[in-house]
Design a protein around this motif. Sequence first.
Motif, PDB file in Angstrom:
ATOM      1  N   GLN A  30       0.833  -1.210   0.000  1.00 35.54           N
ATOM      2  CA  GLN A  30       0.000   0.000   0.000  1.00 35.54           C
ATOM      3  C   GLN A  30       0.867   1.259   0.000  1.00 35.54           C
ATOM      4  N   LEU A  31       1.922   1.252   0.802  1.00 33.55           N
ATOM      5  CA  LEU A  31       2.826   2.403   0.839  1.00 33.55           C
ATOM      6  C   LEU A  31       3.446   2.657  -0.526  1.00 33.55           C
ATOM      7  N   GLU A  32       3.916   1.596  -1.144  1.00 33.35           N
ATOM      8  CA  GLU A  32       4.546   1.741  -2.459  1.00 33.35           C
ATOM      9  C   GLU A  32       3.543   2.256  -3.490  1.00 33.35           C
ATOM     10  N   TYR A  48      -6.072  18.089   0.547  1.00 34.96           N
ATOM     11  CA  TYR A  48      -6.367  16.685   0.293  1.00 34.96           C
ATOM     12  C   TYR A  48      -5.072  15.907   0.064  1.00 34.96           C
ATOM     13  N   TRP A  49      -4.204  16.464  -0.792  1.00 33.58           N
ATOM     14  CA  TRP A  49      -2.935  15.807  -1.099  1.00 33.58           C
ATOM     15  C   TRP A  49      -2.004  15.843   0.105  1.00 33.58           C
ATOM     16  N   ARG A  50      -2.049  16.920   0.887  1.00 29.82           N
ATOM     17  CA  ARG A  50      -1.234  17.022   2.107  1.00 29.82           C
ATOM     18  C   ARG A  50      -1.641  15.913   3.080  1.00 29.82           C
ATOM     19  N   ASN A  51      -2.941  15.686   3.249  1.00 29.25           N
ATOM     20  CA  ASN A  51      -3.405  14.637   4.160  1.00 29.25           C
ATOM     21  C   ASN A  51      -2.949  13.255   3.699  1.00 29.25           C
ATOM     22  N   ARG A  52      -3.012  13.016   2.395  1.00 27.54           N
ATOM     23  CA  ARG A  52      -2.565  11.716   1.871  1.00 27.54           C
ATOM     24  C   ARG A  52      -1.068  11.538   2.086  1.00 27.54           C
ATOM     25  N   LEU A  53      -0.304  12.573   1.832  1.00 28.68           N
ATOM     26  CA  LEU A  53       1.140  12.487   2.035  1.00 28.68           C
ATOM     27  C   LEU A  53       1.465  12.319   3.516  1.00 28.68           C
ATOM     28  N   ASN A  54       0.769  13.035   4.377  1.00 33.59           N
ATOM     29  CA  ASN A  54       1.012  12.911   5.816  1.00 33.59           C
ATOM     30  C   ASN A  54       0.741  11.488   6.301  1.00 33.59           C
ATOM     31  N   ALA A  55      -0.258  10.826   5.732  1.00 28.48           N
ATOM     32  CA  ALA A  55      -0.551   9.437   6.106  1.00 28.48           C
ATOM     33  C   ALA A  55       0.613   8.522   5.726  1.00 28.48           C
ATOM     34  N   VAL A  56       1.231   8.789   4.585  1.00 26.46           N
ATOM     35  CA  VAL A  56       2.382   7.991   4.159  1.00 26.46           C
ATOM     36  C   VAL A  56       3.567   8.265   5.081  1.00 26.46           C
ATOM     37  N   VAL A  57       3.815   9.518   5.368  1.00 23.35           N
ATOM     38  CA  VAL A  57       4.956   9.905   6.197  1.00 23.35           C
ATOM     39  C   VAL A  57       4.834   9.316   7.608  1.00 23.35           C
ATOM     40  N   ALA A  93       3.710   6.468   8.407  1.00 26.24           N
ATOM     41  CA  ALA A  93       3.920   5.020   8.388  1.00 26.24           C
ATOM     42  C   ALA A  93       5.400   4.687   8.564  1.00 26.24           C
ATOM     43  N   GLN A  94       5.673   3.414   8.787  1.00 20.67           N
ATOM     44  CA  GLN A  94       7.052   2.930   8.871  1.00 20.67           C
ATOM     45  C   GLN A  94       7.611   2.820   7.455  1.00 20.67           C
ATOM     46  N   LEU A  95       8.517   3.709   7.102  1.00 21.00           N
ATOM     47  CA  LEU A  95       9.082   3.738   5.761  1.00 21.00           C
ATOM     48  C   LEU A  95      10.516   3.226   5.771  1.00 21.00           C
ATOM     49  N   VAL A  96      10.878   2.562   4.699  1.00 14.94           N
ATOM     50  CA  VAL A  96      12.286   2.195   4.520  1.00 14.94           C
ATOM     51  C   VAL A  96      13.009   3.446   4.012  1.00 14.94           C
ATOM     52  N   PRO A  97      14.329   3.479   4.101  1.00 18.23           N
ATOM     53  CA  PRO A  97      15.061   4.700   3.712  1.00 18.23           C
ATOM     54  C   PRO A  97      14.725   5.236   2.318  1.00 18.23           C
ATOM     55  N   SER A  98      14.602   4.379   1.330  1.00 17.62           N
ATOM     56  CA  SER A  98      14.301   4.868  -0.022  1.00 17.62           C
ATOM     57  C   SER A  98      12.909   5.487  -0.083  1.00 17.62           C
ATOM     58  N   GLN A  99      11.964   4.941   0.669  1.00 16.21           N
ATOM     59  CA  GLN A  99      10.620   5.518   0.702  1.00 16.21           C
ATOM     60  C   GLN A  99      10.628   6.859   1.425  1.00 16.21           C
ATOM     61  N   ARG A 100      11.439   6.981   2.489  1.00 18.33           N
ATOM     62  CA  ARG A 100      11.554   8.268   3.196  1.00 18.33           C
ATOM     63  C   ARG A 100      12.098   9.348   2.270  1.00 18.33           C
ATOM     64  N   THR A 101      13.086   8.980   1.461  1.00 17.06           N
ATOM     65  CA  THR A 101      13.664   9.930   0.504  1.00 17.06           C
ATOM     66  C   THR A 101      12.604  10.388  -0.484  1.00 17.06           C
ATOM     67  N   ARG A 102      11.851   9.456  -1.013  1.00 23.76           N
ATOM     68  CA  ARG A 102      10.785   9.793  -1.967  1.00 23.76           C
ATOM     69  C   ARG A 102       9.721  10.656  -1.307  1.00 23.76           C
ATOM     70  N   GLN A 110       3.810   5.887  -5.405  1.00 24.20           N
ATOM     71  CA  GLN A 110       3.791   5.966  -6.867  1.00 24.20           C
ATOM     72  C   GLN A 110       2.675   6.872  -7.347  1.00 24.20           C
ATOM     73  N   HIS A 111       1.504   6.751  -6.743  1.00 22.52           N
ATOM     74  CA  HIS A 111       0.374   7.593  -7.137  1.00 22.52           C
ATOM     75  C   HIS A 111       0.677   9.066  -6.853  1.00 22.52           C
ATOM     76  N   LEU A 112       1.180   9.354  -5.658  1.00 20.81           N
ATOM     77  CA  LEU A 112       1.494  10.744  -5.310  1.00 20.81           C
ATOM     78  C   LEU A 112       2.579  11.311  -6.219  1.00 20.81           C
ATOM     79  N   GLU A 113       3.560  10.501  -6.579  1.00 22.52           N
ATOM     80  CA  GLU A 113       4.608  10.971  -7.491  1.00 22.52           C
ATOM     81  C   GLU A 113       4.014  11.341  -8.850  1.00 22.52           C
TER      82      GLU A 113
END
Length: 69
Positions: free
Chosen positions: A5-7, A30-39, A41-50, A11-14
């Motif tokens: 789901q995170l991935e 709306y987009w800020r809320n979606r991004l905040n939900a991703v942030v 979550a527990q992200l791996v380093p590459s996801q944090r960078t993205r 991808q969708h936000l990008e």
Amino acid sequence: MDNYQLESELQHLERVLGHLSAEHRLPLSYWRNRLNAVVAAQLVPSQRTRARKLDEQLRTLEARAAAVG
């Protein structure tokens, strides 16, 4: 959110934020809320960078929207 789901969300936000303007029909909040939900979550380093890059893009859009205001 699980890793799949995170991935998918990243991808969708990008895709969306790359084509979004400050005057888009959905509010930037709306987009800020979606991004905040991703942030949140527990992200791996590459996801944090993205996610950081997406945050920078969205902050730029939010600043433009405020200037147009």
